[in-house]
Design an enzyme around this catalytic site. Sequence first.
Site, PDB file in Angstrom:
ATOM      1  N   LYS A  53     -12.767   9.498  -2.259  1.00 41.28           N
ATOM      2  CA  LYS A  53     -12.449  10.585  -3.185  1.00 41.28           C
ATOM      3  C   LYS A  53     -11.361  10.130  -4.142  1.00 41.28           C
ATOM      4  O   LYS A  53     -10.178  10.081  -3.792  1.00 41.28           O
ATOM      5  CB  LYS A  53     -11.972  11.841  -2.450  1.00 41.28           C
ATOM      6  CG  LYS A  53     -12.060  13.081  -3.364  1.00 41.28           C
ATOM      7  CD  LYS A  53     -11.100  14.173  -2.991  1.00 41.28           C
ATOM      8  CE  LYS A  53      -9.747  14.017  -3.624  1.00 41.28           C
ATOM      9  NZ  LYS A  53      -9.746  14.150  -5.115  1.00 41.28           N
ATOM     10  N   GLU A  66      -0.117   4.845   1.615  1.00 44.19           N
ATOM     11  CA  GLU A  66       0.578   4.058   0.593  1.00 44.19           C
ATOM     12  C   GLU A  66       1.156   5.059  -0.393  1.00 44.19           C
ATOM     13  O   GLU A  66       0.427   5.628  -1.206  1.00 44.19           O
ATOM     14  CB  GLU A  66      -0.386   3.087  -0.092  1.00 44.19           C
ATOM     15  CG  GLU A  66       0.270   2.181  -1.109  1.00 44.19           C
ATOM     16  CD  GLU A  66      -0.736   1.328  -1.854  1.00 44.19           C
ATOM     17  OE1 GLU A  66      -0.638   1.268  -3.099  1.00 44.19           O
ATOM     18  OE2 GLU A  66      -1.622   0.742  -1.197  1.00 44.19           O
ATOM     19  N   CYS A  99       3.543   2.673  -8.396  1.00 44.25           N
ATOM     20  CA  CYS A  99       4.387   2.941  -7.230  1.00 44.25           C
ATOM     21  C   CYS A  99       5.450   1.869  -7.029  1.00 44.25           C
ATOM     22  O   CYS A  99       6.500   2.136  -6.446  1.00 44.25           O
ATOM     23  CB  CYS A  99       3.526   3.092  -5.983  1.00 44.25           C
ATOM     24  SG  CYS A  99       2.407   1.713  -5.676  1.00 44.25           S
ATOM     25  N   GLU A 131      11.301   9.954  -7.513  1.00 38.85           N
ATOM     26  CA  GLU A 131      10.333   9.090  -8.189  1.00 38.85           C
ATOM     27  C   GLU A 131       9.944   9.716  -9.520  1.00 38.85           C
ATOM     28  O   GLU A 131       9.330  10.780  -9.568  1.00 38.85           O
ATOM     29  CB  GLU A 131       9.089   8.872  -7.329  1.00 38.85           C
ATOM     30  CG  GLU A 131       8.144   7.850  -7.929  1.00 38.85           C
ATOM     31  CD  GLU A 131       6.978   7.521  -7.011  1.00 38.85           C
ATOM     32  OE1 GLU A 131       6.520   6.360  -7.030  1.00 38.85           O
ATOM     33  OE2 GLU A 131       6.514   8.427  -6.287  1.00 38.85           O
TER      34      GLU A 131
END
Length: 512
Positions: A193, A268, A302, A403
């Site tokens: 997905k 992750e 990331c 972040e």
Amino acid sequence: MSLNIQKNGEQEVEQLLITLLGDSRFGSWVAGEMALGKGETIHLTNPATGQHFMSYQDAGEAIVQTAADAAMVAQKLWWAKTATARGQIMWACGAKIRQVAEEVAQLESISAGKPIRDCRVEVAKVADMFEYYGGWCDKMTGQVIPVPTSHLNYTRHEPYGVVTQITPWNAPVFTGGWQIAPAICAGNAVLLKPSELTPLSTTVLVKLIEEAGVPKGLVNVINGLGHTTGAAAIANPATKKVVFVGSPKTGGIIAAASAQRVIPCVLELGGKSANIVFNDGDLDRAVVGAQAAVFAAAGQSCVSGSRLLVQRGVYAEMVERLASATSKIPVGLPWLDDTMVGPINNLTQYQHINSLVNQGVAEGAVVASGGCRADIHGGEEGYFYRPTVLADVDNAMAVAQEEIFGPVVSVIPFDDEDEAVAIANASRFGLAGAAWTADVGRAHRMAAQVNAGTFWVNSYKAINVMSPFGGFGESGYGRSSGYEGLLEYTQTKSVWVETARDAAIQFGYSIE
């Protein structure tokens, strides 16, 4: 070759889908066919124009079940092939991807807003992924263990069966290949997905590998929303493991859902990586490295080096040089060859970036470069943000702890090696890090002491499918890529074969 994109890219996307999928309609790709959803309508937006260019409907539970059924059948056929045969097919996948690499890169550039130059590189890397893991298919050997009995004891690496993979919007085709290749190398089938915002290139990728010889139904792309289609895939009894790439918040939800079914998962997640420059570092290289660390992909990576730690002896010079270089980075429409930084992928993320930068300034950070929207001709309604350098940042500020996932670097001063390590590790994340220094001993000390799954010395963002990748802390757990990533898709079975003629007598049982 620059693309000729008109208005919002609708005509170009339709033609690319016809060329690559054989169909201008769009839904899920299940058992080698287009499966149109019946759920909520999802609109896709061109990040460079802010305009919708196509819509599709959420797959939902029924399509997930069809995909799971197809995956279970195809997995048995795939695992029944010899390891050599599977490897040859995977190598053919790489060749097939290379044949239409330009078209796939164009589709990725329009739908994800990534500069075409970056998309071309990423598509080539996806081909590398299938070729690399194709070479592993016939090398998954077990061990013979010298147990202190008369048994022959050996191990086998066996697939889970069906795995569900959920990939993000920042690098759709790259993360698709990154996950699919090791999974099928190990003998698994996949329910994939992708983000509902960027499903096109991943769907095309699966059709391409089917054309190369991968059985239809081995990899199925279920396109839709996380709380419906994604949740249905995790809950489906066919799913034996879950792999997720995305935010820590969503990762926690997925880990909890997996735990309820007592199935493992690999996460992750995010990062707030420390890129550390010492007084003795090569500043010419460090300035270039700092830009590549955080401005590539508009900072939507990331592993971005979003915290730049600079020793006080070179702090002022580093900030000045970095700010000057940053102001010259070409920001523009992603389909133009000279664009280095394209738009932010979506409006929500653009607003998040702008909000955090404003908060940083309110807390005392100084904008040395950027810090605002970039006005781009032809992209007046797009989500463009100028590459930004924030100086005089304290590590306790939100811009140093949260972040940002955008083209923003927070520059933090430090005095000595111990303080650099302390600042680097004062984060709930632990995905990556780097040190720029001429001192070899210091380089190894920093690599050992900084909490990060990947650490570079005098470089940044060198990533390859051959090397393991993953994080510490809230950056997740488990590893993708490399041999370690391959093992994540296997279960180890221990086999005991009795070799003694009188084994039954040795146990003291009667044979009468």
